[in-house]
Scaffold this motif. Structure first.
Motif, PDB file in Angstrom:
ATOM      1  N   GLY A 164       0.797  -1.204   0.000  1.00  0.00           N
ATOM      2  CA  GLY A 164       0.000   0.000   0.000  1.00  0.00           C
ATOM      3  C   GLY A 164       0.836   1.261   0.000  1.00  0.00           C
ATOM      4  O   GLY A 164       2.043   1.238  -0.163  1.00  0.00           O
ATOM      5  N   VAL A 165       0.175   2.393   0.193  1.00  0.00           N
ATOM      6  CA  VAL A 165       0.828   3.700   0.211  1.00  0.00           C
ATOM      7  C   VAL A 165       0.461   4.388   1.509  1.00  0.00           C
ATOM      8  O   VAL A 165      -0.698   4.384   1.915  1.00  0.00           O
ATOM      9  CB  VAL A 165       0.389   4.555  -0.993  1.00  0.00           C
ATOM     10  N   ILE A 166       1.463   4.934   2.169  1.00  0.00           N
ATOM     11  CA  ILE A 166       1.223   5.653   3.413  1.00  0.00           C
ATOM     12  C   ILE A 166       0.925   7.111   3.092  1.00  0.00           C
ATOM     13  O   ILE A 166       1.664   7.758   2.363  1.00  0.00           O
ATOM     14  CB  ILE A 166       2.451   5.571   4.329  1.00  0.00           C
ATOM     15  N   GLY A 167      -0.145   7.645   3.655  1.00  0.00           N
ATOM     16  CA  GLY A 167      -0.465   9.046   3.443  1.00  0.00           C
ATOM     17  C   GLY A 167      -1.890   9.212   2.960  1.00  0.00           C
ATOM     18  O   GLY A 167      -2.671   8.256   2.866  1.00  0.00           O
ATOM     19  N   THR A 168      -2.245  10.458   2.655  1.00  0.00           N
ATOM     20  CA  THR A 168      -3.586  10.810   2.219  1.00  0.00           C
ATOM     21  C   THR A 168      -3.509  11.401   0.818  1.00  0.00           C
ATOM     22  O   THR A 168      -2.737  12.339   0.575  1.00  0.00           O
ATOM     23  CB  THR A 168      -4.214  11.826   3.187  1.00  0.00           C
ATOM     24  N   SER A 169      -4.282  10.856  -0.115  1.00  0.00           N
ATOM     25  CA  SER A 169      -4.237  11.313  -1.498  1.00  0.00           C
ATOM     26  C   SER A 169      -4.492  12.806  -1.585  1.00  0.00           C
ATOM     27  O   SER A 169      -5.384  13.346  -0.916  1.00  0.00           O
ATOM     28  CB  SER A 169      -5.274  10.550  -2.333  1.00  0.00           C
ATOM     29  N   GLY A 170      -3.719  13.469  -2.412  1.00  0.00           N
ATOM     30  CA  GLY A 170      -3.780  14.918  -2.538  1.00  0.00           C
ATOM     31  C   GLY A 170      -2.720  15.610  -1.712  1.00  0.00           C
ATOM     32  O   GLY A 170      -2.429  16.789  -1.949  1.00  0.00           O
ATOM     33  N   TYR A 176       7.029  10.068  -3.968  1.00  0.00           N
ATOM     34  CA  TYR A 176       6.643   8.891  -3.184  1.00  0.00           C
ATOM     35  C   TYR A 176       5.682   8.006  -3.980  1.00  0.00           C
ATOM     36  O   TYR A 176       5.773   6.779  -3.948  1.00  0.00           O
ATOM     37  CB  TYR A 176       6.016   9.322  -1.865  1.00  0.00           C
ATOM     38  N   LEU A 177       4.772   8.640  -4.698  1.00  0.00           N
ATOM     39  CA  LEU A 177       3.843   7.867  -5.510  1.00  0.00           C
ATOM     40  C   LEU A 177       4.568   7.083  -6.598  1.00  0.00           C
ATOM     41  O   LEU A 177       4.212   5.948  -6.917  1.00  0.00           O
ATOM     42  CB  LEU A 177       2.810   8.804  -6.149  1.00  0.00           C
ATOM     43  N   GLN A 178       5.612   7.679  -7.185  1.00  0.00           N
ATOM     44  CA  GLN A 178       6.309   7.048  -8.298  1.00  0.00           C
ATOM     45  C   GLN A 178       7.428   6.111  -7.858  1.00  0.00           C
ATOM     46  O   GLN A 178       7.582   5.015  -8.407  1.00  0.00           O
ATOM     47  CB  GLN A 178       6.893   8.131  -9.214  1.00  0.00           C
ATOM     48  N   HIS A 179       8.229   6.551  -6.889  1.00  0.00           N
ATOM     49  CA  HIS A 179       9.454   5.822  -6.575  1.00  0.00           C
ATOM     50  C   HIS A 179       9.554   5.372  -5.113  1.00  0.00           C
ATOM     51  O   HIS A 179      10.533   4.744  -4.739  1.00  0.00           O
ATOM     52  CB  HIS A 179      10.678   6.683  -6.903  1.00  0.00           C
ATOM     53  N   GLY A 180       8.574   5.732  -4.284  1.00  0.00           N
ATOM     54  CA  GLY A 180       8.640   5.350  -2.885  1.00  0.00           C
ATOM     55  C   GLY A 180       9.644   6.143  -2.077  1.00  0.00           C
ATOM     56  O   GLY A 180       9.998   5.749  -0.962  1.00  0.00           O
ATOM     57  N   ALA A 211      -7.105   6.840  -6.146  1.00  0.00           N
ATOM     58  CA  ALA A 211      -6.254   6.579  -7.305  1.00  0.00           C
ATOM     59  C   ALA A 211      -6.380   7.699  -8.335  1.00  0.00           C
ATOM     60  O   ALA A 211      -5.384   8.104  -8.966  1.00  0.00           O
ATOM     61  CB  ALA A 211      -6.618   5.233  -7.933  1.00  0.00           C
ATOM     62  N   ALA A 212      -7.598   8.221  -8.510  1.00  0.00           N
ATOM     63  CA  ALA A 212      -7.788   9.311  -9.459  1.00  0.00           C
ATOM     64  C   ALA A 212      -7.089  10.584  -8.989  1.00  0.00           C
ATOM     65  O   ALA A 212      -6.501  11.324  -9.788  1.00  0.00           O
ATOM     66  CB  ALA A 212      -9.283   9.570  -9.650  1.00  0.00           C
ATOM     67  N   VAL A 213      -7.133  10.851  -7.690  1.00  0.00           N
ATOM     68  CA  VAL A 213      -6.441  12.020  -7.145  1.00  0.00           C
ATOM     69  C   VAL A 213      -4.940  11.868  -7.330  1.00  0.00           C
ATOM     70  O   VAL A 213      -4.237  12.820  -7.699  1.00  0.00           O
ATOM     71  CB  VAL A 213      -6.800  12.210  -5.659  1.00  0.00           C
ATOM     72  N   ASP A 214      -4.403  10.672  -7.089  1.00  0.00           N
ATOM     73  CA  ASP A 214      -2.971  10.437  -7.265  1.00  0.00           C
ATOM     74  C   ASP A 214      -2.550  10.685  -8.708  1.00  0.00           C
ATOM     75  O   ASP A 214      -1.462  11.223  -8.966  1.00  0.00           O
ATOM     76  CB  ASP A 214      -2.619   9.008  -6.855  1.00  0.00           C
ATOM     77  N   VAL A 215      -3.400  10.278  -9.672  1.00  0.00           N
ATOM     78  CA  VAL A 215      -3.078  10.510 -11.083  1.00  0.00           C
ATOM     79  C   VAL A 215      -2.997  11.999 -11.368  1.00  0.00           C
ATOM     80  O   VAL A 215      -2.102  12.460 -12.103  1.00  0.00           O
ATOM     81  CB  VAL A 215      -4.121   9.820 -11.989  1.00  0.00           C
ATOM     82  N   ARG A 216      -3.893  12.786 -10.793  1.00  0.00           N
ATOM     83  CA  ARG A 216      -3.844  14.245 -11.004  1.00  0.00           C
ATOM     84  C   ARG A 216      -2.566  14.833 -10.421  1.00  0.00           C
ATOM     85  O   ARG A 216      -1.982  15.751 -11.001  1.00  0.00           O
ATOM     86  CB  ARG A 216      -5.066  14.902 -10.361  1.00  0.00           C
TER      87      ARG A 216
END
Length: 711
Positions: A164-170, A176-180, A211-216
């Protein structure tokens, strides 16, 4: 069902919950100015994971060493209990997310300046937040307060969140989203998103499925519509996809403070009444009668009843005393009114009777003392000589030639202050805050600014001699030797410079990051500690490695301390290690009663403060315990002069004097000046090193203070 007690705290009510656990309002612990604490209890699925518990213990204890305005201080923990818990300062105001929902968008210049200052303090301490978001910002009467810093990392890389991913989208940075990858610059991204939400009432990357927020975040520009252009430009820089393009927290402070019209007062008018109302409710909670369960009335579910007495902080067992000397127990400070003395122009700490505990406790093989007694006795009362207050929280001070040198966290200045009178000799302006401890060599004082520059300043007049840029994400520490000045940057490099010209002499790579803190120089050797607990001994003249020690097998804490051929370091797992400075050979190691906060080698003794609230004195040659004294949590420094050990304590702030031979308490005095400090900052935060010169002690808080310690 909610618990009635968590550690030393009586549970009053549930405050809320999140991904890691439930949060309760508790009363009865120590360290809080009003007796209340926010106690987070970890969920069972995390508590059962061994890797999580180890990481949680490390992060909780690292967070306990960070304090200052805008940061919810860690008061105590039960990391070894089942389930584990953590108690932090309780802030009665609403969260930022609640405030925006209730009152709409806010003016963010003051909010941003105060949050950036708090974030800078966290980073300089070697920590990152990792989950900064509106619900983790509480709106206090003295300013916004960041909560839960350093804890999100405990969830990372466990069996529960490995995919998973730690944190709140936006609010999660693109790197971090791309490379950790996550570092201090990732917190700046989150701060930009938090301020954009506060200024506009919405996330700059919209809402919807995470996931949509992360893409933005990865593909679109932030929506900053409706935000004042100067502020929007700053937030756009904070939200840059390239971490290298983001400003530092110190730069954010400077930009916001320099905007036309200045920064508005705190709190915002719309919030002032709500914060005051919640503060009054918090005061009433101290007398709250909590709901409990009576199993006899309902064997299956229990009948909810109320206790007869209000919960209160535990007090020491009463000591025998003459009947004529009865000391009334004061109300909690939150319930006490505050009014400055009539003679508010005099900055003096009034003479008073001190409460001193001299009750002896039994201990196997060594003496043990406690400061928990309650009888009155006339003792030396250190009185304030002077106070130097340039309007900002100050950093650690260095004394040389009768002058104290120290920097400001806020106004980017390095000050030279006469130690006898408190008069300013000169002030040197750097490009950003000078928060670390300066170093003096010959006629030059060296200081590092938060953006990564080493400044050489003439001690006579404060004029600049030279500056050298250094890579840094969280601060640079400086030390001086006989012929060279040494800078330790957070990029993992140790540098040696010519003190006259600033010319680079050598560079030593440790291979990993190094925290800020002391960089001892002794016997021609520079001692540098890395984030992973490896101690490097480097030749001071050439930069060549002499030896390295990585044999603790644990996580080290604090900075190394060197004296008389011995270098000592402590670990989170309760161990103190003593090494030979020349060879790195281990002389001895000793396990104490708690995680090590800090270690100081002075003379033939090693003084160690632990999470078990004791200050220990160990023999420097053998590691054998000489004595221990219970002095409480939050010790911030140790100084030894003659036969007296002076220890600073920050929860609450006091200066303690102990007999260095026996550990027996001599006296203690509160380090506070209500006539000089604004309400809400009345408990001064002591410097990480107490400065003792002759009969005077110096410490820093919202200013630089001098106390007479031997009338």
């Amino acid at each position: 069902m909610d618990p009635q007690h968590i550690g030393p705290y009586t549970v009053l009510r549930r405050l809320g919950g999140g991904g890691m656990g439930l949060v309760y309002l508790g009363v009865g612990g120590t360290g809080s100015t009003h007796g209340l604490a926010a106690v987070k209890v970890i969920r069972p699925e995390y508590a059962e994971d061994r890797q999580f518990r180890r990481r949680f213990a490390h992060e909780a204890r690292a967070s306990a060493r960070v304090s200052g305005p805008g940061i919810a201080a860690v008061l105590s923990d039960g990391v070894d209990e089942n389930p584990p818990w953590l108690a932090t300062e309780f802030v009665p105001g609403p969260s930022l997310s609640e405030a925006v929902r209730a009152y709409g968008p806010l003016e963010v210049r003051r909010l941003g300046l105060l949050l950036a200052a708090a974030l800078r303090r966290i980073h300089v301490s070697g920590l990152v937040h990792r989950d900064l978001k509106p619900s983790n910002v509480m709106m206090g009467g003295d300013g916004p307060v960041i909560i839960d810093f350093g804890i999100a990392r405990a969830r990372e890389d466990t069996r529960l969140t490995r995919t998973g991913v730690i944190g709140t989208s936006g609010y999660i940075a693109p790197e971090y989203l791309q490379h950790g990858r996550f570092d201090a610059r990732s917190d700046v991204f989150a701060l930009g998103s938090v301020l954009a939400f506060a200024a506009s009432g919405q996330s700059p990357y919209g809402t919807g499925h995470p996931a949509a927020v992360d893409v933005r975040v990865l593909s679109e520009e932030p929506d900053l519509t409706g935000i004042d252009p100067p502020v929007a430009d700053l937030l756009r820089a904070c939200l840059a996809r390239d971490p290298a393009e983001r400003p530092t927290p110190a730069t954010i402070e400077t930009v916001l403070a320099g905007l036309p019209g200045g920064t508005p007062p705190w709190p915002p008018p719309a919030l002032a009444a709500e914060i005051a109302r919640r503060t009054r409710e918090a005061a009433e909670q101290v007398r709250y009668e909590p709901t409990v369960v009576d199993p006899a009335a309902d064997p299956l579910h229990g009948a909810r009843t109320r206790t007869a007495a209000r919960p209160a902080a535990p007090v020491s067992p009463p000591q025998p005393q003459p009947s004529s000397q009865r000391i009334p127990r004061p109300d909690p400070p939150l319930l006490q009114g505050f009014s400055p003395p009539a003679d508010s122009g005099r900055r003096r700490l009034p003479r008073r009777k001190l409460l001193l505990g001299l009750a002896a406790l039994s201990a196997t093989g060594a003496g043990a003392y406690t400061l928990a007694g309650v009888f009155q006795e006339e003792q030396p009362d250190p009185r304030q000589n002077w106070r130097f207050a340039p309007g900002s929280e100050m950093g650690d001070a260095t004394m040389a030639g009768g002058t104290l040198y120290l920097g400001s966290h806020k106004n980017s200045s390095l000050y030279a202050v006469d130690a006898a009178t408190g008069r300013q000799r000169w002030a040197y302006t750097a490009e950003s805050s000078v928060a670390g401890q300066p170093a003096v060599l010959g006629g030059t004082v060296f200081a590092a600014s938060s953006e990564g520059k080493l400044h050489a300043v003439d001690v006579a007049n404060g004029s600049r001699r030279w500056t050298v840029p250094l890579p840094s994400l969280g601060g640079v520490s400086v030390a001086a030797g006989d012929k060279l000045v040494y800078a330790r940057a957070t990029d993992g490099y140790l540098y040696g410079f010519d003190p006259e010209t600033g010319r680079h002499r050598w560079r030593f790579q440790t291979g990993e990051g190094m925290p800020t803190g002391r960089t001892p120089v002794a016997a021609g050797t520079v001692f540098a500690m890395t984030n992973k607990g490896v101690l490097h001994a480097v030749d001071a003249a050439t930069g060549r490695p002499r030896w390295k020690f990585s044999g603790t097998g644990d996580t080290t804490s604090g900075s190394p301390s060197v004296h008389g051929g011995t270098v000592c370091l402590g670990t989170e797992e309760h161990w103190v290690h003593a090494l030979e400075t020349a060879s790195g050979r281990q002389r001895w190691k000793r396990r104490l009663g708690g995680s090590i906060n800090d270690v100081h080698v002075r003379g033939d003794a090693v003084y160690v403060h632990c999470q078990d609230r004791f200050l220990y004195a160990l023999d420097a040659g053998t590691g054998k315990q000489r004595w221990r004294c219970e002095i409480g949590a939050g010790t911030e420094g140790v100084a030894v002069v003659g036969n007296t050990v002076y220890a600073g304590r920050s929860h609450p702030s006091k200066l303690l004097a102990l007999d260095s031979r026996t550990g027996k308490p001599r006296w203690e005095v509160p380090l506070r000046d209500p006539s000089a400090m604004p309400w809400g900052e009345d408990e001064a935060r002591i410097s990480s090193e107490i400065r003792i010169s002759g009969r005077n002690a110096y410490f820093t808080a919202l200013g630089l203070y001098s106390f007479r310690i031997d009338p």
